[in-house]
Motif scaffolding. Structure first.
Motif, PDB file in Angstrom:
ATOM      1  N   VAL A  63       0.835  -1.207   0.000  1.00  6.52           N
ATOM      2  CA  VAL A  63       0.000   0.000   0.000  1.00  6.52           C
ATOM      3  C   VAL A  63       0.870   1.258   0.000  1.00  6.52           C
ATOM      4  O   VAL A  63       0.632   2.198  -0.761  1.00  6.52           O
ATOM      5  CB  VAL A  63      -0.969   0.000   1.217  1.00  6.52           C
ATOM      6  CG1 VAL A  63      -1.695   1.334   1.319  1.00  6.52           C
ATOM      7  CG2 VAL A  63      -1.958  -1.138   1.095  1.00  6.52           C
ATOM      8  N   SER A  64       1.914   1.260   0.834  1.00  7.36           N
ATOM      9  CA  SER A  64       2.764   2.453   0.922  1.00  7.36           C
ATOM     10  C   SER A  64       3.411   2.766  -0.417  1.00  7.36           C
ATOM     11  O   SER A  64       3.384   3.909  -0.884  1.00  7.36           O
ATOM     12  CB  SER A  64       3.867   2.253   1.960  1.00  7.36           C
ATOM     13  OG  SER A  64       3.317   1.976   3.208  1.00  7.36           O
ATOM     14  N   ILE A  65       4.019   1.747  -1.016  1.00  5.03           N
ATOM     15  CA  ILE A  65       4.707   1.989  -2.284  1.00  5.03           C
ATOM     16  C   ILE A  65       3.691   2.387  -3.358  1.00  5.03           C
ATOM     17  O   ILE A  65       3.893   3.365  -4.086  1.00  5.03           O
ATOM     18  CB  ILE A  65       5.518   0.740  -2.704  1.00  5.03           C
ATOM     19  CG1 ILE A  65       6.652   0.522  -1.703  1.00  5.03           C
ATOM     20  CG2 ILE A  65       6.088   0.912  -4.109  1.00  5.03           C
ATOM     21  CD1 ILE A  65       7.487  -0.704  -1.945  1.00  5.03           C
ATOM     22  N   VAL A 100       0.620   3.768  -3.089  1.00  9.19           N
ATOM     23  CA  VAL A 100       0.025   5.100  -2.896  1.00  9.19           C
ATOM     24  C   VAL A 100       1.055   6.200  -3.166  1.00  9.19           C
ATOM     25  O   VAL A 100       0.764   7.184  -3.855  1.00  9.19           O
ATOM     26  CB  VAL A 100      -0.565   5.236  -1.466  1.00  9.19           C
ATOM     27  CG1 VAL A 100      -0.985   6.671  -1.199  1.00  9.19           C
ATOM     28  CG2 VAL A 100      -1.736   4.286  -1.297  1.00  9.19           C
ATOM     29  N   THR A 101       2.266   6.022  -2.634  1.00  9.79           N
ATOM     30  CA  THR A 101       3.296   7.047  -2.833  1.00  9.79           C
ATOM     31  C   THR A 101       3.559   7.268  -4.313  1.00  9.79           C
ATOM     32  O   THR A 101       3.551   8.411  -4.804  1.00  9.79           O
ATOM     33  CB  THR A 101       4.618   6.627  -2.153  1.00  9.79           C
ATOM     34  OG1 THR A 101       4.351   6.312  -0.800  1.00  9.79           O
ATOM     35  CG2 THR A 101       5.645   7.728  -2.238  1.00  9.79           C
ATOM     36  N   VAL A 102       3.801   6.172  -5.023  1.00  9.02           N
ATOM     37  CA  VAL A 102       4.122   6.290  -6.448  1.00  9.02           C
ATOM     38  C   VAL A 102       2.945   6.914  -7.196  1.00  9.02           C
ATOM     39  O   VAL A 102       3.132   7.814  -8.022  1.00  9.02           O
ATOM     40  CB  VAL A 102       4.494   4.907  -7.025  1.00  9.02           C
ATOM     41  CG1 VAL A 102       4.614   4.976  -8.543  1.00  9.02           C
ATOM     42  CG2 VAL A 102       5.806   4.426  -6.420  1.00  9.02           C
TER      43      VAL A 102
END
Lengths: 384, 77
Positions: free
Chosen positions: B14-16, B18-20
């Motif tokens: 999720v982090s990667i 959403v960030t991207v």
């Protein structure tokens, strides 16, 4: 208020002092890259961050029910141990601040408590498998995840905008940074101010001044919020310099990518119940953003010293916490007073040492390194 | 010791993701703005197109920020 003994009063003051160091230690997490890229003026940045931290403190209703999240046996924890643990955490926060190293305030607090409980109640009071699960695994995983996210995002941001006009790109991402940095600050306020509120509330409960299921009184929320906000506003310029300038040269697209990565990692982890260190996440993001821009230089020497500081934060704070606990255990109220005075004296020495080569709002971006001396070195007067 | 690998994997994905996504959409928005600046000399459809692209992208980012604030503030839950 006859439940408030001398010891409880000292614990509350110490907890607020820790909260204050927590604030100025962690301003850098949210604001270092925005200050470095010029998205926000240094003083504006710390003001915004401080306000959002106070707002965050009032917004978070879910105050920690346990001081340590199960890392130590909370039934064995006495106010004296909390005091000793806080002293360990504060001193370690000050030492790393003097060296300009971003280290985790949560780890310092956990370390101090572990040391104090170990000495005060024996090694059985420390749950080592919980330490691995709640501290070590997130400490390794979260900066890596944030770093990878920031790296990919930075690479793509530069790839997408490589043909566009440079001023427009820089200006656009600068404005974006204001939003992304503010979100980091707000998330930080809701997480970290409530740690101190938890400590004070649980101390009041153990002293019988509050009922067992009581939430924090308004004065606890207000004072914890103000302490962290004031700390944030005064700004840990030494750490801001390291994170904004020392690790790598940050441009606004990188700053935006790094802050976005920090925010998402913090929020998704909190949502899924992972405890993590904002400091380590933010540092990981900045390193990733540094690597994501081609030819960007990452100063591995600085990164190495920072990781070394992460590794020794917990044991070092534990050592100081343990030492303080043994004095308090054998010395009672007198011992507490002695430790408080010694801690105050050490804190003064550290602040005076920082004056020899101060870093403040006006010179934070002028240099990459935080040093203790300005002229030719005679001796290095720090344990770090 | 119990380690929740699924949750750890979720945080990572999720982090990667959403960030991207956020950074790329924002970059596209900035690109739209840059296009508007470029076409100032010869105003035609390109300017309007660039402006629309920028507006849509920044709106999408604002929505993510709003969701972020929703997640941070417990009173909204």
């Amino acid at each position: 208020m006859d439940h408030i003994t001398f010891l409880v009063a000292v614990v509350i003051v110490t907890a607020l002092a820790f909260d204050f160091t927590n604030g100025f230690h962690d301003t850098a997490n949210a604001m270092a890259t925005s200050i470095a890229t010029g998205a926000l003026k240094p003083r504006t940045a710390v003001l915004v961050s401080g306000m959002l931290n106070i707002a965050g403190a009032f917004l978070s209703t879910e105050v920690a029910r346990t001081i340590s999240g199960g890392i130590v046996d909370d039934t064995l924890v006495s106010p004296a141990m909390i005091f000793a643990g806080l002293v360990g955490a504060i001193l370690w926060n000050l030492v790393t601040w003097l060296a300009g190293l971003p280290s985790s305030s949560s780890h310092a607090l956990f370390g101090g408590l572990i040391g104090a409980v170990w000495v005060g109640a024996g090694a059985d009071g420390v749950h080592f498998e919980k330490v691995v699960e709640k501290v070590l695994i997130p400490a390794v995983a979260s900066p890596v995840v944030a770093g990878v996210a920031a790296l990919i995002a930075t690479y793509l941001a530069y790839k997408l905008t490589e043909r566009a006009r440079k001023e427009t790109v820089t200006k656009g991402f600068r404005i974006g940074q204001i939003a992304s940095a503010s979100l980091v600050s707000l998330a930080h306020g809701t997480n970290d101010a409530q740690k101190t509120m938890g400590v004070i509330t649980l101390t009041l409960i153990s002293a019988g001044a509050l009922g067992h299921e009581a939430g924090p009184p308004v004065w606890v929320i207000a004072s914890a919020g103000l302490a962290i906000g004031l700390g944030t506003y005064l700004g840990g310029w030494r750490i801001i310099r390291t994170m904004g300038k020392g690790l790598t040269e940050i441009q606004s697209p990188q700053g935006f990518a790094a802050e976005t990565a920090s925010t998402t990692v913090i929020l998704t982890s909190a949502h899924l119940g992972f405890a993590l260190s904002t400091t380590q996440v933010a540092s990981g993001s900045i390193l990733g953003a540094g690597l994501g821009r081609r030819l960007a230089e990452v100063r591995w020497g600085v990164a190495g010293r920072m990781v070394a500081a992460w590794l020794i934060t917990l044991p070092a704070a534990a050592l100081v916490g343990g030492l303080a606990a043994s004095v308090v255990k054998h010395g009672g109220n007198a011992g507490t007073a002695v430790i408080a005075l010694v801690a105050l004296a050490l804190a003064t020495v550290i602040v005076l040492a920082s004056r020899r080569n101060p870093v403040h709002a006006n010179n934070v971006n002028d240099d990459q390194a935080v040093t203790l001396r300005t002229a030719a070195p005679t001796h290095v007067g720090t344990a770090a | 010791m119990h380690l929740d690998w699924t949750a750890l994997g979720q945080v990572t994905a999720v982090s990667i993701g959403v960030t991207v996504a956020v950074v790329c959409v924002f970059a596209l928005g900035v690109l739209g703005l840059a296009r508007t600046d470029d076409s100032r000399e010869h105003p035609d459809g390109a300017r309007a197109l660039g402006l629309t692209q920028a507006a849509l992208c920044f709106l999408a980012c604002a929505a993510v920020v709003a969701y972020g604030i929703y997640l941070i503030v417990p009173q909204f839950h």
